[in-house]
Write an enzyme that holds these catalytic residues in place. Sequence first.
Site, PDB file in Angstrom:
ATOM      1  N   ASP A 189       0.859  -1.192   0.000  1.00  0.00           N
ATOM      2  CA  ASP A 189       0.000   0.000   0.000  1.00  0.00           C
ATOM      3  C   ASP A 189       0.891   1.237   0.000  1.00  0.00           C
ATOM      4  O   ASP A 189       2.062   1.177   0.364  1.00  0.00           O
ATOM      5  CB  ASP A 189      -0.948   0.019   1.208  1.00  0.00           C
ATOM      6  CG  ASP A 189      -0.226   0.146   2.544  1.00  0.00           C
ATOM      7  OD1 ASP A 189       0.849  -0.484   2.702  1.00  0.00           O
ATOM      8  OD2 ASP A 189      -0.713   0.861   3.439  1.00  0.00           O
ATOM      9  N   GLU A 233       0.060  -0.893   5.857  1.00  0.00           N
ATOM     10  CA  GLU A 233       1.131  -0.311   6.677  1.00  0.00           C
ATOM     11  C   GLU A 233       0.936   1.181   6.869  1.00  0.00           C
ATOM     12  O   GLU A 233       1.134   1.711   7.957  1.00  0.00           O
ATOM     13  CB  GLU A 233       2.506  -0.583   6.041  1.00  0.00           C
ATOM     14  CG  GLU A 233       3.684  -0.370   7.002  1.00  0.00           C
ATOM     15  CD  GLU A 233       4.164   1.064   7.116  1.00  0.00           C
ATOM     16  OE1 GLU A 233       4.866   1.371   8.105  1.00  0.00           O
ATOM     17  OE2 GLU A 233       3.847   1.904   6.249  1.00  0.00           O
TER      18      GLU A 233
HETATM   19  N1  BES Z   1       8.801   3.064   5.437  1.00  0.00           N
HETATM   20  C1  BES Z   1       8.223   4.001   6.343  1.00  0.00           C
HETATM   21  C2  BES Z   1       8.983   4.103   7.648  1.00  0.00           C
HETATM   22  C3  BES Z   1      10.358   4.710   7.559  1.00  0.00           C
HETATM   23  C4  BES Z   1      10.568   5.886   6.896  1.00  0.00           C
HETATM   24  C5  BES Z   1      11.388   4.098   8.190  1.00  0.00           C
HETATM   25  C6  BES Z   1      11.836   6.435   6.824  1.00  0.00           C
HETATM   26  C7  BES Z   1      12.641   4.641   8.150  1.00  0.00           C
HETATM   27  C8  BES Z   1      12.866   5.806   7.435  1.00  0.00           C
HETATM   28  C9  BES Z   1       6.789   3.583   6.634  1.00  0.00           C
HETATM   29  O1  BES Z   1       6.088   3.224   5.486  1.00  0.00           O
HETATM   30  C10 BES Z   1       6.049   4.735   7.249  1.00  0.00           C
HETATM   31  O2  BES Z   1       5.779   5.680   6.563  1.00  0.00           O
HETATM   32  N2  BES Z   1       5.712   4.641   8.523  1.00  0.00           N
HETATM   33  C11 BES Z   1       4.886   5.582   9.194  1.00  0.00           C
HETATM   34  C12 BES Z   1       4.218   4.841  10.311  1.00  0.00           C
HETATM   35  C13 BES Z   1       2.799   5.233  10.590  1.00  0.00           C
HETATM   36  C14 BES Z   1       1.910   5.213   9.399  1.00  0.00           C
HETATM   37  C15 BES Z   1       2.237   4.370  11.700  1.00  0.00           C
HETATM   38  C16 BES Z   1       5.706   6.721   9.762  1.00  0.00           C
HETATM   39  O3  BES Z   1       6.878   6.538  10.125  1.00  0.00           O
HETATM   40  O4  BES Z   1       5.180   7.841   9.818  1.00  0.00           O
HETATM   41 MN    MN Z   2       7.178   1.961   4.297  1.00  0.00          MN
HETATM   42 MN    MN Z   3       5.416   5.101   4.486  1.00  0.00          MN
END
Ligand code: BES
Ligand code: MN
Ligand code: MN
Length: 458
Positions: free
Chosen positions: A89, A154
């Site tokens: 997603d 996610e």
């Molecule tokens: N892949 C990201 C997380 C990420 C971004 C890890 C940059 C390390 C570096 C993930 O898809 C994401 O966007 N996570 C969200 C979590 C939330 C939706 C619960 C975030 O970090 O804001």
């Molecule tokens: Mn991600």
């Molecule tokens: Mn993300």
Amino acid sequence: MSKQFDYIDANADRFKSELFDLLRIPSVSTDSSAKGDVRKAAEFLSQKLTEAGMDEVRIVDTPGHPVVLGKHLKAGADKPTVLIYGHYDVQPPDPLKLWTSPPFEPVEKDGKVYARGASDDKGQAYIHVKAIESWLQTGGELPVNVKIILEGEEEIGSPNLVPFLKEHKDELDCDMVLVSDTAMFAKDTPSITYGLRGLAYMELEVFGPDRDLHSGAYGGALTNPLNALCEIVAKLKDENGVIQIPGFYDDVIDLSPEEREAYDKLPFDEEGWKKSIGITEVSGEKNYSTLERKSARPTLDMNGMWGGYQAEGAKTVLPAEAGAKISMRLVPNQHPDKIAELFAKHIETIKPAGVRVKVTPHHGGHPAMTPLDFYGLKAAGKAYKDVYQKEPLFAREGGSIPIVADFENVLGVNTILMGFGLNTDAIHSPNEHFSLDDFHRGIKTSARFLEVLPEFEK
Ligand code: BES
Ligand code: MN
Ligand code: MN
């Protein structure tokens, strides 16, 4: 290994065009009108896993978006089992007008593919699908047992994945989880992420008079909810950047002296970093470096704020209400529910008289850490070294992948965060992109990881 590497080289163009096909599917999980497209992406991936030669592939429905589950367990019980995780997603593409090409029409430019999800996480997740194929389509078997789950929720906090893990706990039994959904420290700098921050996300609303009022006829004689909101937010941190919520830091594990020393040695180009985001000065919690602030320390930030007149020109009005969205990034061992509670309690004690506040927690997530002596990290390091010809760096990252903590809590295993993206990939932003060279090298690194893992002792 050369057989698999040759296959990956020979099929590079096809892999790329398949990734472009995946990127054309607008699988925005938060958009209920895109439900069919989210499912289409799941079907695409399940078909590709089957074509890759995986034994058992199925789409598992959930109350939300489906999970794609694949298994190939022919290596034998004496070989480790790796569970690969990724998400198909994506975030909404808006603001659309800032994209230089349409978000779901991937284009190649300067060795990168531009599209929503290119780096987060379709491009990185697809790396593993092609790595699996490189083993199963070259006349061989996978060197370790492989399971894979690709989820479609996610970006909305994985609401159905924890129940899925619990329900399929036995089926998902494994020795470790492998995830590519993070960034490398810098271009051509392979990096293993050993920590992720958690998240507590709050909505704060402030209510005053029962309607908007003339700011001349009434102004000065009552608490303006928008002013009150600013007062509240201003009190949440002191002049040293220290968060003022009582108990906020109670469970924080500070960086160890060894960790700080290692952090200091990381080749962080602070000037370049400032330039890359158009700022001239850094700021944050006193006595911590920029790198520490953005990956190993907790934060509190407004993500949005509203109230009163926002349209063209001037309208003299006292708003009846105001609001803000506030994110707190958490570090081990802070608990998102506990932090949400402390936040709500504290707001009640600091709100100015004359307004009512309402605090609503949104989805959150636990922080996570992988112990640096975990044998899986050593195997990942060797795989990176063999492909990138460089030892990987070890660093924590500021983003969140909440399910990683659940892999530890529910399945009892560590996660290897083998990222191939870059922080400059513009994930969640207009013009998201992913280096096609890292897509290619990523496939080799994943394939190599599966090969070298059995050499490392538990
Ligand atoms: N892949 C990201 C997380 C990420 C971004 C890890 C940059 C390390 C570096 C993930 O898809 C994401 O966007 N996570 C969200 C979590 C939330 C939706 C619960 C975030 O970090 O804001
Ligand atoms: Mn991600
Ligand atoms: Mn993300």
